[in-house]
Design a protein around this motif. Structure first.
Motif, PDB file in Angstrom:
ATOM      1  N   PRO A 136       0.824  -1.197   0.000  1.00  0.00           N
ATOM      2  CA  PRO A 136       0.000   0.000   0.000  1.00  0.00           C
ATOM      3  C   PRO A 136       0.875   1.270   0.000  1.00  0.00           C
ATOM      4  O   PRO A 136       1.956   1.250   0.586  1.00  0.00           O
ATOM      5  CB  PRO A 136      -0.767  -0.085   1.323  1.00  0.00           C
ATOM      6  CG  PRO A 136      -0.562  -1.464   1.843  1.00  0.00           C
ATOM      7  CD  PRO A 136       0.708  -1.949   1.252  1.00  0.00           C
ATOM      8  N   PRO A 137       0.389   2.324  -0.621  1.00  0.00           N
ATOM      9  CA  PRO A 137       1.175   3.556  -0.672  1.00  0.00           C
ATOM     10  C   PRO A 137       1.036   4.361   0.614  1.00  0.00           C
ATOM     11  O   PRO A 137      -0.031   4.359   1.217  1.00  0.00           O
ATOM     12  CB  PRO A 137       0.551   4.309  -1.841  1.00  0.00           C
ATOM     13  CG  PRO A 137      -0.875   3.869  -1.831  1.00  0.00           C
ATOM     14  CD  PRO A 137      -0.896   2.457  -1.328  1.00  0.00           C
ATOM     15  N   ARG A 138       2.112   5.003   1.023  1.00  0.00           N
ATOM     16  CA  ARG A 138       2.009   5.869   2.200  1.00  0.00           C
ATOM     17  C   ARG A 138       2.411   7.300   1.869  1.00  0.00           C
ATOM     18  O   ARG A 138       2.608   8.109   2.758  1.00  0.00           O
ATOM     19  CB  ARG A 138       2.848   5.316   3.344  1.00  0.00           C
ATOM     20  CG  ARG A 138       2.273   4.025   3.913  1.00  0.00           C
ATOM     21  CD  ARG A 138       2.687   3.837   5.355  1.00  0.00           C
ATOM     22  NE  ARG A 138       4.114   3.713   5.479  1.00  0.00           N
ATOM     23  CZ  ARG A 138       4.741   2.538   5.584  1.00  0.00           C
ATOM     24  NH1 ARG A 138       4.069   1.429   5.562  1.00  0.00           N
ATOM     25  NH2 ARG A 138       6.033   2.492   5.707  1.00  0.00           N
ATOM     26  N   GLY A 139       2.577   7.580   0.581  1.00  0.00           N
ATOM     27  CA  GLY A 139       2.857   8.961   0.183  1.00  0.00           C
ATOM     28  C   GLY A 139       4.328   9.292   0.106  1.00  0.00           C
ATOM     29  O   GLY A 139       4.688  10.427  -0.177  1.00  0.00           O
ATOM     30  N   ALA A 140       5.174   8.319   0.406  1.00  0.00           N
ATOM     31  CA  ALA A 140       6.610   8.591   0.399  1.00  0.00           C
ATOM     32  C   ALA A 140       7.361   7.347  -0.034  1.00  0.00           C
ATOM     33  O   ALA A 140       6.932   6.226   0.228  1.00  0.00           O
ATOM     34  CB  ALA A 140       7.084   9.007   1.786  1.00  0.00           C
ATOM     35  N   CYS A 141       8.491   7.564  -0.711  1.00  0.00           N
ATOM     36  CA  CYS A 141       9.384   6.448  -1.040  1.00  0.00           C
ATOM     37  C   CYS A 141      10.431   6.355   0.067  1.00  0.00           C
ATOM     38  O   CYS A 141      11.215   7.282   0.245  1.00  0.00           O
ATOM     39  CB  CYS A 141      10.075   6.677  -2.388  1.00  0.00           C
ATOM     40  SG  CYS A 141      11.370   5.453  -2.722  1.00  0.00           S
ATOM     41  N   PRO A 142      10.436   5.266   0.828  1.00  0.00           N
ATOM     42  CA  PRO A 142      11.372   5.177   1.953  1.00  0.00           C
ATOM     43  C   PRO A 142      12.828   5.050   1.527  1.00  0.00           C
ATOM     44  O   PRO A 142      13.720   5.273   2.331  1.00  0.00           O
ATOM     45  CB  PRO A 142      10.905   3.921   2.701  1.00  0.00           C
ATOM     46  CG  PRO A 142      10.129   3.125   1.715  1.00  0.00           C
ATOM     47  CD  PRO A 142       9.561   4.090   0.732  1.00  0.00           C
ATOM     48  N   THR A 143      13.070   4.711   0.277  1.00  0.00           N
ATOM     49  CA  THR A 143      14.440   4.628  -0.211  1.00  0.00           C
ATOM     50  C   THR A 143      14.954   6.008  -0.609  1.00  0.00           C
ATOM     51  O   THR A 143      16.042   6.414  -0.241  1.00  0.00           O
ATOM     52  CB  THR A 143      14.516   3.677  -1.419  1.00  0.00           C
ATOM     53  OG1 THR A 143      13.992   2.419  -1.022  1.00  0.00           O
ATOM     54  CG2 THR A 143      15.946   3.514  -1.894  1.00  0.00           C
ATOM     55  N   CYS A 144      14.133   6.732  -1.352  1.00  0.00           N
ATOM     56  CA  CYS A 144      14.570   8.017  -1.891  1.00  0.00           C
ATOM     57  C   CYS A 144      14.180   9.177  -0.971  1.00  0.00           C
ATOM     58  O   CYS A 144      14.702  10.284  -1.110  1.00  0.00           O
ATOM     59  CB  CYS A 144      13.984   8.232  -3.283  1.00  0.00           C
ATOM     60  SG  CYS A 144      14.363   6.869  -4.405  1.00  0.00           S
ATOM     61  N   GLY A 145      13.237   8.940  -0.063  1.00  0.00           N
ATOM     62  CA  GLY A 145      12.793  10.007   0.822  1.00  0.00           C
ATOM     63  C   GLY A 145      12.079  11.119   0.081  1.00  0.00           C
ATOM     64  O   GLY A 145      12.202  12.293   0.438  1.00  0.00           O
ATOM     65  N   VAL A 146      11.359  10.782  -0.974  1.00  0.00           N
ATOM     66  CA  VAL A 146      10.611  11.798  -1.733  1.00  0.00           C
ATOM     67  C   VAL A 146       9.135  11.403  -1.765  1.00  0.00           C
ATOM     68  O   VAL A 146       8.771  10.251  -1.540  1.00  0.00           O
ATOM     69  CB  VAL A 146      11.130  11.954  -3.184  1.00  0.00           C
ATOM     70  CG1 VAL A 146      12.584  12.395  -3.175  1.00  0.00           C
ATOM     71  CG2 VAL A 146      10.970  10.663  -3.977  1.00  0.00           C
ATOM     72  N   ALA A 147       8.312  12.402  -2.067  1.00  0.00           N
ATOM     73  CA  ALA A 147       6.877  12.164  -2.132  1.00  0.00           C
ATOM     74  C   ALA A 147       6.540  11.317  -3.348  1.00  0.00           C
ATOM     75  O   ALA A 147       7.153  11.457  -4.416  1.00  0.00           O
ATOM     76  CB  ALA A 147       6.137  13.496  -2.210  1.00  0.00           C
TER      77      ALA A 147
END
Lengths: 353, 319
Positions: free
Chosen positions: B213-224
């Protein structure tokens, strides 16, 4: 006080904050936080992979969910693995941990953030859960009630009166007109008693928000910022848990932290005080012996925006930003936690001329 | 289904409730048992001060303190605050004053409520006395509240030892907090899509991975992440475990299989139960599809599609 052993100069080199708002239902915590992280990184040109240590402050009780801070980590790019820590405290205490990490030489840069959404719950009730669970929490004394007890003690002691408290509220919110991030700006009626003697105007707004700073050591700080806000000293102290043991009209913990941070060695021109209630500014001014010549809370302070768990870090960030801009040469930043100023952190920041 | 039309943000009540069960130390036990027996006890510090309510360690020296001292059930208000709108859980349901009371014989103050007709009837320095609760169990709420002391007959302390038959050794302090939970934009979109039996993720603009599921952020890149992408419905079992213990209130026969499932097009696996196949025949690479129950807002479980197993190379990055 300067650290023992080979000291390092550490500075706040960047600061960013969200617009603080009554509610932000459309944003998850990470969605609230991420733009602030990007701003503070952009200001320095650093990427998350360049950061030596990351530390945050927040509270699960605000969101009503366990380990909510781990979700927020998505916003800092925690893969591949990073060096990271979290405090269940205001972000000011996360900044303290990061400062220690840099002083020990384990990192040269640090990203520190604090955030909180008070809107999902009733923050007056939520904050009762930090009280002594045996004798106090079962009575559910809310945060305004406890602050009101302190305010009445100050009035009885002749330290203030309702007119003086109203002028603190007025001055803070007038100052906030120059702060586009603040939640409550400009003149506002003092309103009815919430818990007497405190009126609506004596209390902080309830809202959601986030703040972030970047710390760096020595020449790295000079590379990242034209005029770093050097942390000359920082200390935090706690008082007895039981309110009835303390003298509520004074804050010896603030005074001791200030002394250990070197505050009394030279005058400051600015003081960012974390005083969510007007009456608490009276206590802090007394504890710190602040004169009228010091600009207190030019940002508007917590009376203009009080995102719980970020409001203390905001004081450090606002004080640093004034130094970055050249509006201040020596500033005090204070953060508090717990009922009636139970825990207090003081930092002394300086710009080089 | 790339799109970013404004999504209605979901909201739901969230109640966090817990009966905190706490054990008491010797001093707390004596104090709370005393309240049950209408006796108020303090503790004497090394320098001779009497703390009420009592604690087990001196707040100044941190020394262990154990000497119990009975104090009077009447005292003086040291500070107060008028509470015009009592909140849930507070001692009185009508407007009252919060007070810190220094009981006669004590050097510190106790926080409680004062039942008074209005703020004009309250001042620092006023005399008050304990009003005991009808039913007492050994808790701070055994003091129902304080009331103005009219100078009438008073129970005087008679030097109680602090030892009781049947001392309370613990308290249960129920806590309830009410929230309105909102999952934010990204998760609202995910949940709304599920109600139409679609699974949507969000693509990272940098690494192009699709989070579900999406949470609004990419945990690898730290971008929206904002670009919405429909994934599935079928997927591949990347790894799994066999559950042998029945969870409370869960109506699923054990053993059953819980698996990581990489939906087609997704950049990471989500988890779900595997059904429609004996538990010992589930394997990595098994192709599965969601099964929705009537009126269900999310897949009840996943079952085999009947396709050939996926090649290891196609999902090894997603394990």
């Amino acid at each position: 006080m300067a650290p023992t052993g080979p000291g390092r100069d550490v500075a706040i080199v960047a600061f960013a904050q969200s617009d603080h708002r009554r509610r932000t239902d459309e944003l998850s915590e990470v969605e609230l936080l991420m733009p602030v992280l990007h701003q503070v990184l952009d200001a320095t040109g650093l990427k998350t992979s360049d950061i030596g240590f990351t530390c945050s402050g927040s509270s699960d009780y605000l969101a009503g969910r366990a380990f909510s801070f781990t979700m927020a980590l998505d916003g800092v790019g925690a893969w591949p693995p990073i060096s990271e820590s979290h405090v269940e405290m205001d972000g000011a205490w996360a900044l303290y941990e990061a400062w220690v990490k840099i002083l020990t030489g384990e990192a040269d840069t640090a990203l520190v953030y604090g955030y909180g959404k008070s809107s999902p719950g009733e923050v007056r009730d939520v904050l009762t859960r930090q009280l002594d669970p045996y004798y106090v929490a079962p009575l559910w004394p809310d945060s305004v009630s406890l602050a009101a007890l302190q305010a009445q003690a100050l009035i009885d002691a002749g330290d203030t009166d309702e007119t003086a408290l109203a002028s603190i509220a007025g001055r803070s919110r007038a100052a906030a007109t120059a702060n586009s991030h603040a939640q409550v700006r400009g003149s506002r009626a003092q309103g009815e008693y919430v818990v007497r003697p405190l009126r609506t105007g004596d209390c902080p707004p309830i809202g959601d928000g986030a703040a972030a700073v970047i710390l760096a050591a020595g020449d790295r700080a000079r590379d990242l910022c034209a005029r770093p806000a050097w942390i000359r000293g920082m200390d935090h102290r706690i008082e007895a848990h039981s309110l009835g043991v303390r003298d509520l009209t004074d804050s010896p913990s603030t005074r001791l932290a200030a002394e250990r941070a070197g505050f009394f060695e030279r005058p400051v021109d600015t003081a960012e005080l974390h005083a969510p209630f007007t009456s608490q500014e009276v206590v802090l001014r007394k504890a710190l012996r602040l004169g009228e010549d010091v600009s207190v809370n030019p940002s508007g302070g917590a009376l203009a925006a009080n995102p719980v768990m970020a409001a203390g870090l905001l004081r450090l960030g606002e004080a640093a930003a004034r130094i970055h801009r050249g509006d201040s040469d020596r500033a005090l930043a204070h953060a508090t936690s717990g009922p009636c100023l139970q825990q207090n952190l003081v930092a002394v920041l300086e710009g080089e001329s | 289904m790339a799109g970013s039309a404004a999504t209605e943000v979901l909201r739901a009540p969230l109640v966090v409730e817990f009966p905190f069960t706490r054990s008491l130390g010797p001093v707390q036990s004596a104090f709370l048992t005393g309240l049950r027996e209408r006796v108020v006890l303090g503790v004497r510090t090394g320098d001779g001060r009497v703390l009420v309510p009592p604690v087990e360690y001196d707040p100044v020296t941190a020394e262990e303190i154990r000497e119990l001292v009975e104090v009077a059930p009447a005292g003086t208000v040291t500070t107060w605050a008028w509470n015009p709108a009592p909140r849930r859980g507070q001692p009185l349901e009508r407007p009252f004053a919060w007070v810190l009371v220094k009981l006669d014989g004590a050097d510190t103050s106790l926080l409680h409520a004062l039942d008074a007709p209005g703020p004009d009837a309250v001042h620092s320095g006023m005399r008050v006395r304990v009003r005991w609760a009808q039913d007492r169990t050994g808790a701070i709420t055994d003091i129902a509240c304080f009331e103005p002391d009219d100078g009438g007959e008073e129970a005087q302390p008679c030097g109680h030892s602090g030892e009781f038959e049947d001392a309370v050794t613990g308290i249960v302090a129920p806590a309830r907090l009410d929230y309105t939970y909102s999952p934010g934009r990204a998760q609202s979109a995910y949940i709304n899509a599920l109600s139409a039996r679609k699974t949507v993720g969000e693509r990272c603009p940098d690494c192009r991975k699709v989070y579900v599921p999406p949470r609004g952020a990419c945990p690898t890149c730290g971008v929206a992440t904002e670009e919405r992408v429909e994934v599935g419905p079928a997927g591949t079992v990347t790894t799994y475990c066999i559950v042998n213990i029945k969870a409370k209130n869960l109506d699923i026969e054990v053993p059953y299989v819980y698996a990581h499932i990489a939906l087609d097009g997704a950049g990471l696996a989500l988890h779900g139960r595997i059904g429609g196949i004996p538990y010992d025949q589930v394997r990595m690479g098994l192709r599965v599809e969601p099964v929705w129950s009537e009126g269900g807002r999310y897949p009840d479980h996943y079952r085999p599609t009947g396709e050939p197993d996926a090649d290891y190379e196609t999902y090894k990055e997603l394990i």
